[in-house]
Design a protein around this motif. Structure first.
Motif, short mmCIF file in Angstrom:
data_model
loop_
_atom_site.label_atom_id
_atom_site.label_comp_id
_atom_site.label_asym_id
_atom_site.label_seq_id
_atom_site.Cartn_x
_atom_site.Cartn_y
_atom_site.Cartn_z
N GLY A 2 38.07 42.81 34.32
CA GLY A 2 37.05 43.78 33.99
C GLY A 2 35.86 43.80 34.92
N THR A 3 36.02 43.31 36.14
CA THR A 3 34.90 43.30 37.07
C THR A 3 35.41 43.28 38.50
N SER A 37 45.09 38.78 30.28
CA SER A 37 44.59 40.08 29.83
C SER A 37 44.79 40.26 28.33
#
Length: 245
Positions: A2-3, A37
């Motif tokens: 997520g980054t 994930s």
């Protein structure tokens, strides 16, 4: 995770060697992303939490992460909780851990001077370009184009957790409500996974987290924090950069 991840190598090595080190680091981080994930149904974490995978059948990495999350739950009095949102979500530990491991893998492969950044998680090893310490800017919690502090780090980790970008995404699992009281927490120390978890836990605690952070200095973890009403606090050994650095 997520980054965006950034990698900077300051080693005096041939370009093909540097590229190979970056490629292997990216491959490791993609492997972690796929395995941990919480959005992919076939990831190891998702299979484990729905019962399709037993603990005995989990990878050594997942078992290690679960053990570390349990330790941190105990060490933080329940404020760091991989089950805070309901189903297992070790993301609050995995990001810092994966970057810490990536840094160690780089060191083992011959890179003694590097910087890896993943959102608010950064791991520096050795000196930066020009032989100077790495400079780390900590974002001002209200004004995105300004810095609250500039840190000077040679070997160590910096983790920042705050409510200024994603709102009340940090949950206070003890009180059972969104975290409040602190707007930004930065922790500096030897291990990024621990620093990241400590920053998250202190943010979840709210203002009592300031006292809890002060007690972490004995473990080698310095900190800086800003309250919701704009007061700033730093531990005595926070490595603030001087004008000459």
């Amino acid at each position: 995770m997520g980054t965006v991840v950034s990698i900077e190598l300051a080693d005096d090595l041939p370009t093909p060697r540097l590229q190979a080190l970056i490629d292997s680091t990216c491959a490791w981080l993609h492997e972690v992303d796929a395995r941990f994930s919480t959005y992919s149904d076939d990831s190891e974490v998702c299979r484990f939490r729905r019962g399709a995978l037993t603990l005995e059948d989990c990878s050594a990495d997942l078992r290690l992460v679960l053990d570390r999350c349990a330790d941190l739950w105990r060490d933080t009095g329940g404020y760091f909780d991989a089950y805070a949102g309901g189903p297992l979500d070790p993301s609050g530990y995995v990001k810092g851990w994966s970057v810490e491991v990536a840094s160690q893998r780089l060191a083992d492969a011959g890179s003694t001077r590097h910087h890896i950044g993943a959102g608010g998680d950064l791991r520096m090893r050795g000196s930066g370009p020009g032989g100077r310490p790495w400079r780390v800017g900590v974002r001002h919690p209200w004004e995105a184009d300004k810095l609250a502090w500039v840190l000077s780090v040679t070997d160590g980790a910096v983790a920042t957790s705050g409510t200024y970008e994603r709102g009340t995404h940090v949950w206070n699992p003890v009180a059972g409500k969104p975290a409040s009281g602190l707007r930004s927490v930065t922790v500096v120390g030897p291990d990024l996974a621990v620093a990241d978890a400590y920053a998250t836990a202190a943010l979840a605690m709210g203002e009592p987290g300031l006292t809890w952070l002060a007690e972490r200095v004995a473990e080698g973890y310095e900190s800086a924090a800003v309250t919701d009403d704009g007061r700033a606090f730093t531990s005595p050994g926070l490595p603030i950069a001087s004008d000459s650095e």
